[in-house]
Design an enzyme around this catalytic site. Sequence first.
Site, PDB file in Angstrom:
ATOM      1  N   CYS A  83       0.996  -1.210  -0.159  1.00  0.00           N
ATOM      2  CA  CYS A  83      -0.016   0.109   0.145  1.00  0.00           C
ATOM      3  C   CYS A  83       0.849   0.977  -0.074  1.00  0.00           C
ATOM      4  O   CYS A  83       1.926   1.402   0.780  1.00  0.00           O
ATOM      5  CB  CYS A  83      -0.893   0.062   1.421  1.00  0.00           C
ATOM      6  SG  CYS A  83      -2.004   1.603   1.300  1.00  0.00           S
ATOM      7  N   CYS A 112      -0.856   6.152   7.385  1.00  0.00           N
ATOM      8  CA  CYS A 112      -2.326   6.095   7.898  1.00  0.00           C
ATOM      9  C   CYS A 112      -2.385   5.257   9.202  1.00  0.00           C
ATOM     10  O   CYS A 112      -3.166   5.588  10.008  1.00  0.00           O
ATOM     11  CB  CYS A 112      -2.956   5.564   7.020  1.00  0.00           C
ATOM     12  SG  CYS A 112      -3.470   3.881   6.560  1.00  0.00           S
ATOM     13  N   CYS A 124      -2.715  -0.553   8.737  1.00  0.00           N
ATOM     14  CA  CYS A 124      -2.230  -1.841   8.590  1.00  0.00           C
ATOM     15  C   CYS A 124      -0.604  -1.942   8.967  1.00  0.00           C
ATOM     16  O   CYS A 124       0.386  -1.828   7.935  1.00  0.00           O
ATOM     17  CB  CYS A 124      -2.240  -2.434   7.058  1.00  0.00           C
ATOM     18  SG  CYS A 124      -3.877  -2.050   6.644  1.00  0.00           S
ATOM     19  N   CYS A 155      -7.500   1.976  -0.813  1.00  0.00           N
ATOM     20  CA  CYS A 155      -7.243   1.312   0.536  1.00  0.00           C
ATOM     21  C   CYS A 155      -7.573  -0.243   0.191  1.00  0.00           C
ATOM     22  O   CYS A 155      -8.595  -0.563  -0.353  1.00  0.00           O
ATOM     23  CB  CYS A 155      -8.638   1.701   1.741  1.00  0.00           C
ATOM     24  SG  CYS A 155      -8.254   0.766   3.066  1.00  0.00           S
ATOM     25  N   GLN A 209     -19.471  -8.418  12.899  1.00  0.00           N
ATOM     26  CA  GLN A 209     -17.927  -8.458  12.866  1.00  0.00           C
ATOM     27  C   GLN A 209     -17.367  -7.728  11.473  1.00  0.00           C
ATOM     28  O   GLN A 209     -18.107  -8.182  10.162  1.00  0.00           O
ATOM     29  CB  GLN A 209     -17.779  -9.959  12.891  1.00  0.00           C
ATOM     30  CG  GLN A 209     -17.814 -10.375  14.511  1.00  0.00           C
ATOM     31  CD  GLN A 209     -16.624  -9.948  15.193  1.00  0.00           C
ATOM     32  OE1 GLN A 209     -15.799  -9.428  14.841  1.00  0.00           O
ATOM     33  NE2 GLN A 209     -16.591 -10.584  16.647  1.00  0.00           N
ATOM     34  N   GLU A 245     -27.315  -7.545  26.251  1.00  0.00           N
ATOM     35  CA  GLU A 245     -26.532  -6.578  25.691  1.00  0.00           C
ATOM     36  C   GLU A 245     -26.729  -5.123  26.243  1.00  0.00           C
ATOM     37  O   GLU A 245     -28.191  -4.838  26.582  1.00  0.00           O
ATOM     38  CB  GLU A 245     -26.649  -6.434  24.207  1.00  0.00           C
ATOM     39  CG  GLU A 245     -26.244  -5.327  23.422  1.00  0.00           C
ATOM     40  CD  GLU A 245     -24.675  -5.219  23.654  1.00  0.00           C
ATOM     41  OE1 GLU A 245     -24.377  -3.917  23.647  1.00  0.00           O
ATOM     42  OE2 GLU A 245     -23.994  -6.156  23.442  1.00  0.00           O
ATOM     43  N   ASP A 302     -18.706 -12.664  25.068  1.00  0.00           N
ATOM     44  CA  ASP A 302     -18.101 -12.017  23.965  1.00  0.00           C
ATOM     45  C   ASP A 302     -17.910 -10.462  24.539  1.00  0.00           C
ATOM     46  O   ASP A 302     -18.418  -9.539  23.859  1.00  0.00           O
ATOM     47  CB  ASP A 302     -18.574 -12.232  22.581  1.00  0.00           C
ATOM     48  CG  ASP A 302     -17.612 -11.601  21.742  1.00  0.00           C
ATOM     49  OD1 ASP A 302     -16.912 -11.274  22.027  1.00  0.00           O
ATOM     50  OD2 ASP A 302     -18.057 -11.710  20.521  1.00  0.00           O
ATOM     51  N   CYS A 356     -11.624 -10.283  21.961  1.00  0.00           N
ATOM     52  CA  CYS A 356     -10.676  -9.387  21.115  1.00  0.00           C
ATOM     53  C   CYS A 356      -9.479  -9.047  21.663  1.00  0.00           C
ATOM     54  O   CYS A 356      -8.764  -8.067  21.316  1.00  0.00           O
ATOM     55  CB  CYS A 356     -11.579  -8.405  20.368  1.00  0.00           C
ATOM     56  SG  CYS A 356     -12.368  -7.264  21.540  1.00  0.00           S
TER      57      CYS A 356
END
Length: 469
Positions: free
Chosen positions: A76, A82, A85, A177, A300, A350, A399, A426
Site C-alpha cells: 500500500c 495512515c 495496517c 485502501c 464483525q 447487551e 464476548d 478480542c
Amino acid sequence: MARNKMKNQVIEDLLVERIASEGKCLGHYDGKVVFIEKTAPGDVVDVRVRKSKSSFIEAEVINYKSYSKDRSEPFCEHFGVCGGCKWQHIDYALQKSYKQQQVIDNLSRIGKVALPEISPILGSAETRYYRNKLDFTFSNNRWLTWEEIDSGREFEKNALGFHIPKRFDKIIDIEHCYLQGGISNDVRNSLRDFALQNGITFYDLIAQTGHLRNLIIRTTSTDETMVIVQFGEDDQAVIEQVMNFLKTKFPKITSLLYIINLKKNETFHDLEVVTYAGLPYITEVMEGLQFRVGPKSFYQTNPNQAYELYKVARDFAGLSGNEVVYDLYTGTGTIANFVASQAKQVIGIEYVEAAIADAKINSEINNIKNTLFYAGDMKDMLNDEFIASHARPDVIITDPPRAGMHEDVINMLIKLVAPKIVYVSCNPATQARDLALLDSYYAVEKVQPVDMFPQTYHVENVVLLTLKK
C-alpha cells in the site's frame, strides 16, 4: 546516564529481537528493553530515544542499517503513514505465528493458568479486502508527508481518508485502501472529487464547520452496499446535491443514507438516520441465516472469519439441543441466533438497546422462536433476580468488549456454576486477567486463536472453560 538526559540520544546498530505488545518490536540497550515501531525481528537500526524510564526506552527509527530476511514488501502506498495496517512489512505466515505467541504469552504470564496444548491459529483466507466496514473522515487540513513538504509543490488542502495516529485534527488523503473491496474505493474517490469540483466544503475538525464530515461504507458477502454520509451543516441544497450524485453515479448502492450531525463528535447512535434511497439496512448471510445490518448495528468486520469464529464457539459449546445458553454481550444476537438451532433456549444480554432490537429482528426473520433478548448494563442485569426468573444456564458464551468483563459479572458467573463457559475475546490480555479470576472454579480446556485482522497485531481468541469437580 540519568533518565532525563537520554531523550534524543541516538542508539546505533540496535538489533530488533522480537515482537512485543501492540505491534511494537523490542531490542536491548544498556540493560534496558527498547520498544520501537515500524520494524521487524531481524532488522538492525539506528534509533532516537523519545522516552526513557528505569526499565525501558521508547525510541523511533532514524536509519535502517539492514533489513530482516523475513520482511515483506508493503503493498500500500500509504503504509507507515495512515497507521491502519502496521504489519504489511511482515510475512503473513510470521504474522500468524506472532499472534499465536501473543495469546500464549498473555494467558501464561497474565492469567498464570494451566493451559492445554493451544490449537494453531486460524488464519484468514483473505489478507486484503477482507473488511465489510470502513469509516472515512473529511478534512480541510490534509496531512502532508515530509517528502511532500520537501518537494516545494502545492498540494490540495482538502482530504478524505483516515486520521493520522494520535492526531484527531489531521487526515491522510487515501487513494486506494486494500481493506475493503467492491465499490468502496470508487465511491470514496468519486465523492471527494465531486465535492472539490463543486466547491462543497470539507469539515474543519478544529472549528467544527463545513458541509461534508464523514463517510461510512458497509458491504456484505451478498454484494450489498450501504453508504452513509454525515453532514456537518444542515444545508438541504448541498445534501440533495451530494446524495443525488451518489444515487446516480452508483446504482449498486442498496442502502443510501445520510445524517445531519451538528455535535462535537462523529458518533450518531443518538441521531436520526435518513434513508435517501434503497433500504435502511443491508443483509448478511451466514450458514443460511439472514442478519440485517443497519447503520447503527454492530457486525464483525471480517465476515468470513466471523463465520470461522462462531463455528469455534459453537463447537466449544458442544450443544445437543437440550441446553439453556446465556449469550453475554450478545450485540445484535449474531452468536445467539447462530447457535439457537442446537439449543433449547438462548438468552442474550447487551447494553445497547438498538442492538437488542436488531437481535430480535434477526430471530424473527429467521423464524427462530427459542431466543430471548434483554437490554441493560451487564453487571446490573445479570443478578439474582434475573437468574430467579429464568432457567439457569448449562452453557455461557461471553464476548465482552476489549476491556473484558466487570468483576461483578465474573462473580455472578462463579455463582451460576454453569458446566461450560465459552469466552470469546478480542483482547487476550484482559481475557487472561478474567481467566485468572475464574481459575479457582474453572479449568481451561481448549484454546483457539483466530486471526480476524491480517496486517495488524490484533487477534481474537476463544477459550473453553469447564467447571472443576
